[in-house]
Design a protein around this motif. Structure first.
Motif, PDB file in Angstrom:
ATOM      1  N   PHE A   1     -46.982  -2.794-105.982  1.00 11.65           N
ATOM      2  CA  PHE A   1     -47.217  -2.870-104.545  1.00 11.65           C
ATOM      3  C   PHE A   1     -48.404  -3.783-104.245  1.00 11.65           C
ATOM      4  O   PHE A   1     -48.347  -4.620-103.339  1.00 11.65           O
ATOM      5  CB  PHE A   1     -47.460  -1.470-103.977  1.00 11.65           C
ATOM      6  N   ALA A   2     -49.494  -3.659-105.009  1.00 12.05           N
ATOM      7  CA  ALA A   2     -50.677  -4.490-104.803  1.00 12.05           C
ATOM      8  C   ALA A   2     -50.367  -5.961-105.067  1.00 12.05           C
ATOM      9  O   ALA A   2     -50.800  -6.847-104.311  1.00 12.05           O
ATOM     10  CB  ALA A   2     -51.813  -4.013-105.708  1.00 12.05           C
TER      11      ALA A   2
ATOM     12  N   LEU B   1     -46.235   1.741-110.040  1.00 11.04           N
ATOM     13  CA  LEU B   1     -45.668   1.362-108.747  1.00 11.04           C
ATOM     14  C   LEU B   1     -46.738   0.824-107.800  1.00 11.04           C
ATOM     15  O   LEU B   1     -46.506  -0.136-107.065  1.00 11.04           O
ATOM     16  CB  LEU B   1     -44.953   2.564-108.123  1.00 11.04           C
ATOM     17  N   SER B   2     -47.937   1.414-107.840  1.00 17.62           N
ATOM     18  CA  SER B   2     -49.011   0.931-106.982  1.00 17.62           C
ATOM     19  C   SER B   2     -49.493  -0.456-107.423  1.00 17.62           C
ATOM     20  O   SER B   2     -49.911  -1.267-106.593  1.00 17.62           O
ATOM     21  CB  SER B   2     -50.170   1.918-106.957  1.00 17.62           C
ATOM     22  N   LEU B   3     -49.426  -0.759-108.708  1.00 15.41           N
ATOM     23  CA  LEU B   3     -49.777  -2.097-109.189  1.00 15.41           C
ATOM     24  C   LEU B   3     -48.779  -3.132-108.669  1.00 15.41           C
ATOM     25  O   LEU B   3     -49.173  -4.207-108.197  1.00 15.41           O
ATOM     26  CB  LEU B   3     -49.821  -2.123-110.710  1.00 15.41           C
TER      27      LEU B   3
END
Length: 70
Positions: A6-7, A2-4
């Motif tokens: 988001f980035a 999920l953070s990938l």
């Protein structure tokens, strides 16, 4: 994962905003140079006695304005 995502989304959105800002800055710069700076330079050159150079710049600018397309 999920953070990938988001980035990637942040880079995509702010990359588009960066390019929009660069295009807007280029438009403002073209406006300031053609409307403010060029006539001011020509007036200063004419007042200081450099008529021949100012006249050549004025002719080149006039020819460029005739062939400019929007």
């Amino acid at each position: 994962m999920l953070s990938l995502l988001f980035a990637i989304g942040m880079i995509w959105i702010f990359g588009k905003l960066l390019f929009f800002g660069l295009k807007a800055t280029w438009g403002i710069t073209k406006f300031l140079v053609t409307i403010v700076l060029l006539p001011l330079v020509l007036i200063v050159m004419a007042v200081s006695g450099m008529f021949y150079i100012a006249f050549v710049i004025l002719i080149v600018g006039g020819i460029a304005a005739c062939f400019h397309k929007n």
